[in-house]
Each structure stands twice: as structure tokens, then as C-alpha cells.
Write a protein that holds these residues in place. Structure first.
Motif, PDB file in Angstrom:
ATOM      1  N   ASP A 177      47.819  67.990  62.365  1.00  0.00           N
ATOM      2  CA  ASP A 177      48.442  69.312  62.316  1.00  0.00           C
ATOM      3  C   ASP A 177      48.342  69.892  60.907  1.00  0.00           C
ATOM      4  OD1 ASP A 177      50.448  68.142  60.757  1.00  0.00           O
ATOM      5  OD2 ASP A 177      51.955  68.186  62.356  1.00  0.00           O
TER       6      ASP A 177
ATOM      7  N   LYS B 251      43.781  75.795  69.498  1.00  0.00           N
ATOM      8  CA  LYS B 251      44.787  76.869  69.477  1.00  0.00           C
ATOM      9  C   LYS B 251      45.829  76.641  70.567  1.00  0.00           C
ATOM     10  CE  LYS B 251      43.026  81.218  67.672  1.00  0.00           C
ATOM     11  NZ  LYS B 251      42.475  82.527  68.005  1.00  0.00           N
ATOM     12  N   ASN B 252      45.357  76.393  71.790  1.00  0.00           N
ATOM     13  CA  ASN B 252      46.278  76.156  72.902  1.00  0.00           C
ATOM     14  C   ASN B 252      47.084  74.876  72.690  1.00  0.00           C
ATOM     15  OD1 ASN B 252      45.506  78.470  74.215  1.00  0.00           O
ATOM     16  ND2 ASN B 252      44.116  77.439  75.639  1.00  0.00           N
TER      17      ASN B 252
ATOM     18  N   ARG C 239      49.817  75.531  70.064  1.00  0.00           N
ATOM     19  CA  ARG C 239      50.880  76.347  70.651  1.00  0.00           C
ATOM     20  C   ARG C 239      51.795  75.490  71.539  1.00  0.00           C
ATOM     21  NH1 ARG C 239      47.782  79.853  73.436  1.00  0.00           N
ATOM     22  NH2 ARG C 239      47.072  80.759  71.489  1.00  0.00           N
ATOM     23  N   GLN C 240      51.204  74.611  72.348  1.00  0.00           N
ATOM     24  CA  GLN C 240      51.983  73.802  73.296  1.00  0.00           C
ATOM     25  C   GLN C 240      52.792  72.698  72.628  1.00  0.00           C
ATOM     26  OE1 GLN C 240      49.963  72.718  77.025  1.00  0.00           O
ATOM     27  NE2 GLN C 240      48.417  74.225  76.430  1.00  0.00           N
TER      28      GLN C 240
ATOM     29  N   LYS D  38      51.494  75.055  63.974  1.00  0.00           N
ATOM     30  CA  LYS D  38      50.790  76.281  63.598  1.00  0.00           C
ATOM     31  C   LYS D  38      49.286  76.105  63.745  1.00  0.00           C
ATOM     32  CE  LYS D  38      54.203  77.984  60.335  1.00  0.00           C
ATOM     33  NZ  LYS D  38      54.516  78.236  58.935  1.00  0.00           N
ATOM     34  N   HIS D  39      48.813  74.891  63.456  1.00  0.00           N
ATOM     35  CA  HIS D  39      47.368  74.662  63.393  1.00  0.00           C
ATOM     36  C   HIS D  39      47.075  73.197  63.705  1.00  0.00           C
ATOM     37  CE1 HIS D  39      43.279  75.027  61.813  1.00  0.00           C
ATOM     38  NE2 HIS D  39      43.500  73.930  61.127  1.00  0.00           N
TER      39      HIS D  39
ATOM     40  N   CYS E 281      44.984  72.244  77.692  1.00  0.00           N
ATOM     41  CA  CYS E 281      44.203  72.816  76.585  1.00  0.00           C
ATOM     42  C   CYS E 281      42.709  72.593  76.743  1.00  0.00           C
ATOM     43  CB  CYS E 281      44.697  72.266  75.241  1.00  0.00           C
ATOM     44  SG  CYS E 281      44.561  70.469  75.096  1.00  0.00           S
TER      45      CYS E 281
END
Length: 163
Positions: free
Chosen positions: A58, A77-78, A81-82, A86-87, A159
């Protein structure tokens, strides 16, 4: 299975035996960059049933594991988010090896060196069985996918993207 030869114990097979997980060993000819396609060909199964173990990190460089169908890619990205990050990005090979204790191309989610959160693409759990790395290049184990959530504690995510 390709060849019926016995492979010496790995941290992954030690973990599987210790937790009482039934598995079948599968040895195949490892080819650099052959990936899950090579394993699927050798075992005579669809690449969708061969699960790859990816070590990512991360934004704070904390490692995590994502288990994905061999014929799919990870939408970082997905995934981020899940899981509330942030990244997320793949670890460099030397960092992945340091975190997992396995050589890239032979990474297993079982018996890793560092404790890391593990995520699994939800649709993997719908398969009747999977092949997943057993802790060495050219060595997979055939298991029930439910092992990933029930014994390993993997959290389901969605994802996957087409290759």
C-alpha cells in the motif's frame, strides 16, 4: 497432474499439513515468464483455475497478498478502494521475496515469512478446485478454494480485469 513425483517439504506444504488441509502435489516444468498459462497447460486445466499469488504494497509500503485467477489481472485501483487504501502497487521482486520468504515465480500464500493481510478474488471461491503455488517454482498444490477463506482467512474482493 503432470508428473507424479514427490517434492520435498516447503513452508507451504508444512503449513497445509499442520492445519489439516488435504492437497495433491503437482509438479510441472517451470519456464521463466510462463506463469499460470504454463501450469494450466501441464495440468490440463483452464488457466482460470490456476491461482496466482501476488505480493503488493500500500501507500505506506505495508505488504499484502492478492490471490487472482491466472487469466485475469488485478485492478489495483479497485483493490485499494475495497481494502481502504489510497494506493496499491506490486512490490519489487526483492521486496516481495523478503516479505513472503519465497522466490518470485514460486510464491505461495501459505507459510509466508511475514504475516500479511490476504485478499482473494471472490469468483475463485466458486470453482470446484484450484491449483495454487506450493512454495517452489514448478510446484503447485490442488486444493478446495474454501481453504483460502476458512483456514487462511482471506478476505473476498472484486478486482479482476481481463488480461
Amino acid at each position: 497432474m503432470s508428473k507424479k513425483e514427490h517434492v520435498s517439504a516447503t513452508p507451504a506444504t508444512v503449513w497445509l499439513k499442520k492445519t489439516g488441509v488435504p492437497f495433491e502435489e503437482g509438479v510441472y516444468e517451470y519456464i521463466d515468464h510462463g506463469g499460470t498459462e504454463q501450469a494450466a497447460k501441464c495440468f490440463g486445466v483452464d488457466e482460470h483455475q490456476v491461482v496466482k499469488t501476488l505480493i503488493m504494497q500500500d501507500e505506506h509500503e505495508k505488504p499484502l497478498v492478492i490471490l487472482m485467477h491466472g487469466d485475469r489481472e488485478v485492478s489495483t485501483k479497485n483493490l485499494a478502494r475495497q481494502v481502504g487504501c489510497k494506493h496499491i502497487e506490486p512490490c519489487k521482486p526483492n521486496i516481495a521475496e523478503k516479505n513472503s520468504g519465497y522466490q518470485v515465480g514460486g510464491t505461495s500464500p501459505f507459510g509466508t515469512k511475514k504475516h500479511m493481510p490476504i485478499y482473494v478474488e471472490k469468483t475463485i471461491l466458486d470453482l470446484p478446485f484450484i491449483y495454487i503455488n506450493g512454495g517452489r517454482r514448478g510446484f503447485n498444490v490442488k486444493i478446495q478454494p474454501s481453504v483460502l477463506t476458512e483456514k487462511l482467512g482471506a478476505v473476498q474482493v472484486e478486482c479482476a480485469i481481463e488480461k
